[in-house]
Design a protein around this motif. Structure first.
Motif, PDB file in Angstrom:
ATOM      1  N   SER A 251      -8.361   3.580   5.286  1.00  0.00           N
ATOM      2  CA  SER A 251      -8.781   3.453   3.778  1.00  0.00           C
ATOM      3  C   SER A 251      -7.280   3.343   3.245  1.00  0.00           C
ATOM      4  CB  SER A 251      -9.365   4.636   3.198  1.00  0.00           C
ATOM      5  OG  SER A 251      -9.133   4.562   1.627  1.00  0.00           O
TER       6      SER A 251
ATOM      7  N   PRO B 181     -10.346  -1.991   3.223  1.00  0.00           N
ATOM      8  CA  PRO B 181     -10.606  -3.284   3.301  1.00  0.00           C
ATOM      9  C   PRO B 181     -11.885  -3.748   4.309  1.00  0.00           C
ATOM     10  CG  PRO B 181      -8.391  -2.586   3.782  1.00  0.00           C
ATOM     11  CD  PRO B 181      -9.024  -1.530   3.822  1.00  0.00           C
TER      12      PRO B 181
ATOM     13  N   ASP C 257      -4.875   3.180  -0.241  1.00  0.00           N
ATOM     14  CA  ASP C 257      -4.914   3.319  -1.820  1.00  0.00           C
ATOM     15  C   ASP C 257      -6.554   3.624  -2.261  1.00  0.00           C
ATOM     16  OD1 ASP C 257      -2.269   3.030  -1.388  1.00  0.00           O
ATOM     17  OD2 ASP C 257      -2.245   1.106  -2.447  1.00  0.00           O
TER      18      ASP C 257
ATOM     19  N   TYR D 142       1.058  -1.250  -0.138  1.00  0.00           N
ATOM     20  CA  TYR D 142      -0.087   0.029  -0.009  1.00  0.00           C
ATOM     21  C   TYR D 142       0.843   1.304  -0.085  1.00  0.00           C
ATOM     22  CZ  TYR D 142      -4.036  -2.887   1.504  1.00  0.00           C
ATOM     23  OH  TYR D 142      -4.949  -3.872   1.615  1.00  0.00           O
TER      24      TYR D 142
ATOM     25  N   ARG E 100      -9.239   2.231  -0.857  1.00  0.00           N
ATOM     26  CA  ARG E 100     -10.115   1.201  -0.640  1.00  0.00           C
ATOM     27  C   ARG E 100      -9.858   1.042   0.664  1.00  0.00           C
ATOM     28  NH1 ARG E 100      -9.672  -4.228  -0.485  1.00  0.00           N
ATOM     29  NH2 ARG E 100      -7.455  -4.084  -0.717  1.00  0.00           N
TER      30      ARG E 100
END
Length: 499
Positions: A481, A487, A483, A415, A485
Motif C-alpha cells: 500500500s 495500486p 500513501d 509516494y 492506496r
C-alpha cells in the motif's frame, strides 16, 4: 533535546548495516543517510566477539559483499580479517563518516500523519537522550542480544572456584597456558574454541548434551588461487562465488530430500578423520542434517586435536558444579581450572528497541514478514536478516538491492509511505526462523515475526529464488500500500514462489 533528520536511518554498523549503506550510496546517492551504532567500532559481531579462533562459518567468497570481492584465498576468515574487510569497505564507499557511535536506540515511533519515524536515542558519551527523525528506518542489528549471551544457571555453579566465562564476554589477555579447560556446548563457538585452545591449555574437554553435524573444509581455496593467476580478479571471484552458492544450495537441498544419505556421508567423513579410537556417538546427532546449522572446521582442526589427545569430547548431562569442576549425570567428574559456557545466544530483534506505530506498541510475533524484509503493518521500515542455511551476507546484498529499487520507485511516483498488509490472513504458527530448530530459536519463538502460508509471506531461505524475486518483482502487486492506496496489481510481473 537535540534533533537531527535524515532520509534514511540505519540501526547497526555491522556487516549488514555497512553493506546496506554501501548499496544506498551507490543506488540512491541523493538520499541523506546516517547509521546509529551503540558500540564504539564498526564490525558488529566481528568486533564484539574476541574469543580464541573466532572465524566465519561460511566461505568468504559468499560471505563477502558481491560488490567488494574477497581477494584472499582463505575459505574461512578469522574475526580480525572480517573486521578489517568491513572497515575497508566502509572507508572505500564513504560510509565511515556517516556512522554515529555510542548511540543506543531506545524507541522508534512512526506517525502516519507526519509520515515520519522519530527515534529516541541515548548518547552514551553525554548520557543524554537525542531525537533523530527519518523517512525510512532500516534495522541491521542482527538477531541476538549484544549485552548478554545465553547462560543457563547450572546447579551449584557458585561453588566452582575457577573461572566461568561466556565467549560473548571473553576476558582480555586470559592466560590458559597449561590449564584444564572444559567448554560446555557443541555449536560453532565450541567447535572453534577447542582446537584454538588445545596445545596451549593443559587439556581441553568439550562437554555436550547432544552432538552436532560437523564437516571439514580446506582452509585454502586452491581453485580460486589458480584462477586468480590467469583471470582478472573480479572474474575469478565471480566464478568462485557462483560455484560456492551452487554447492551450498545443492547440499542443503540434498539434506532435505535425502537426509539419511547425507548423514551417512557426513559421519563417514568424520570417522575417517578422527580414527578408530574416538567414539562416533559423539558425532552422531539425533536430528537430520540442516535441521540445525551445519558446523564446519578448516582442515579438520577439531579432529586433529581429538586424535592427538590434546582435547577430548564428553557427551553427557551436568549433575552439578563442584569446587574443582563438573560432576556429570554418569558420575564422572571433569576437573577444570576454566569453564567456558558456550551455550548460545539470546535472540533479540532490532537491538531491543521499542517500536511504536501510530501509538500502538509493536509485538513482532503478531506480524508476518513481507519478502523476508518488511514487517507487515509497519510503514517505511525494513528488517535485514541474513540466511540461516547459507552465507548471511547473500541475503543482505539482495535485500539492499530491493530496498534501493523500492525507494527509487517511491520517489518516481512521489509516494511518501509504503506498508505491506496481509488482507487475506496467511499467518501460520511458524516463525521466520522456522526452518532451524536450534535451542536459541525455540526460546525466542514468542518474540519473532511469523511466516505465512504463501509467498511473499514465506521465508524461503533460498538465495537463487530470492535473487530472482527481489530483483525482478513489481511493487504494484496488490499487497503493498502506498500513501494509503493499494495500486492495482500488474499481472505477470510477480511470481509467487514457494506456494
Amino acid at each position: 533535546m537535540s534533533q537531527q533528520h535524515f532520509d534514511i536511518l540505519i540501526v547497526g554498523a555491522g556487516i549488514s548495516g555497512i553493506g546496506v549503506a554501501c548499496h544506498l550510496s551507490r543506488e540512491c546517492p541523493k538520499k541523506s543517510i546516517a547509521i546509529l551504532e551503540r558500540r564504539q567500532a564498526i564490525g558488529g559481531t566481528w568486533d564484539l566477539f574476541r574469543y580464541p579462533g573466532i572465524r566465519s562459518d561460511s566461505d568468504m567468497s559468499t560471505f563477502g559483499y558481491h560488490f567488494k570481492p574477497w581477494t584472499e584465498s582463505k575459505v574461512l576468515a578469522d574475526g580480525e580479517s572480517i573486521r578489517n574487510y568491513v572497515n575497508e569497505t566502509a572507508e572505500e564507499y564513504g560510509i565511515k563518516k556517516k556512522v554515529h557511535f555510542g548511540r543506543h536506540v531506545k524507541q522508534a515511533s512512526w506517525s502516519s500523519k507526519q509520515k515520519l519515524w522519530t527515534l529516541t536515542v541515548h548518547n552514551e558519551a553525554t548520557n543524554k537522550n537525542e531525537k533523530w527523525t527519518a523517512n525510512f528506518l532500516l534495522g541491521c542489528t542482527g538477531y541476538y542480544n549484544y549485552d548478554a549471551g545465553y547462560s543457563p544457571e547450572f546447579p551449584d555453579q557458585d561453588k566452582f572456584k575457577g573461572q566461568l566465562i561466556h565467549p560473548q564476554h571473553w576476558p582480555e589477555n586470559l592466560d590458559y597456558t597449561g590449564k584444564r579447560v572444559v567448554i560446555i556446548g557443541s555449536g560453532a563457538t565450541a567447535i572453534t574454541l577447542v582446537p584454538s585452545m588445545a596445545g596451549t591449555a593443559g587439556h581441553v574437554t568439550m562437554l555436550q548434551r547432544s552432538p552436532t553435524y560437523i564437516a571439514a573444509v580446506p582452509s585454502i581455496d586452491f581453485a580460486y588461487d589458480a584462477m586468480k593467476k590467469v583471470l582478472p580478479s573480479k572474474v575469478a571471484f565471480g566464478l568462485t562465488r557462483a560455484r560456492n552458492i551452487g554447492l551450498q544450495r545443492a547440499i542443503y537441498r540434498l539434506s532435505q530430500k535425502n537426509p539419511k544419505a547425507v548423514r551417512r556421508l557426513l559421519l563417514a567423513a568424520v570417522k575417517h578423520q578422527v580414527g578408530k579410537d574416538v567414539d562416533m556417538r559423539h558425532f552422531s546427532p539425533s536430528y537430520n542434517p540442516w535441521d540445525e546449522r551445519l558446523c564446519v572446521v578448516p582442515d579438520g582442526d577439531l579432529f586433529k586435536v581429538l586424535k592427538n589427545g590434546s582435547a577430548s569430547i564428553e557427551t553427557d548431562h551436568i549433575e552439578r558444579f563442584t569446587e574443582t569442576g563438573i560432576l556429570l549425570k554418569s558420575g564422572k567428574t571433569l576437573e577444570a581450572d576454566i569453564i567456558v559456557s558456550a551455550t548460545g545466544l539470546n535472540v533479540q530483534m532490532l537491538g531491543g528497541t521499542e517500536v511504536i506505530v501510530d501509538g500502538e506498541k509493536l509485538n513482532p510475533n503478531d506480524h508476518l514478514m513481507y519478502q523476508s524484509i518488511m514487517v507487515e503493518g509497519v510503514p517505511n521500515a525494513a528488517l535485514i536478516v541474513g540466511y540461516t542455511n547459507a552465507s548471511w551476507t547473500l541475503k543482505v546484498d539482495i535485500a539492499a538491492e530491493y530496498l534501493c529499487r523500492l525507494i527509487n520507485f517511491m520517489d518516481k511516483k512521489d509516494y511518501k509511505e509504503v506498508v505491506a498488509r496481509d488482507l487475506v490472513g496467511y499467518k501460520t504458527e511458524d516463525t521466520v526462523m522456522g526452518s532451524i530448530h536450534a535451542g536459541y530459536i525455540r526460546r525466542a519463538a514468542s518474540t519473532l515475526p511469523r511466516q505465512g502460508s504463501q509467498a511473499p509471506w514465506i521465508v524461503l531461505n533460498n538465495y537463487l529464488a530470492d535473487r530472482v524475486t527481489l530483483r525482478k518483482s513489481t511493487f504494484e502487486d496488490g499487497i503493498l500500500s502506498f500513501d494509503g492506496r493499494v495500486p492495482k496489481a500488474k499481472k505477470g510481473l510477480f511470481k509467487f514462489l514457494g506456494k
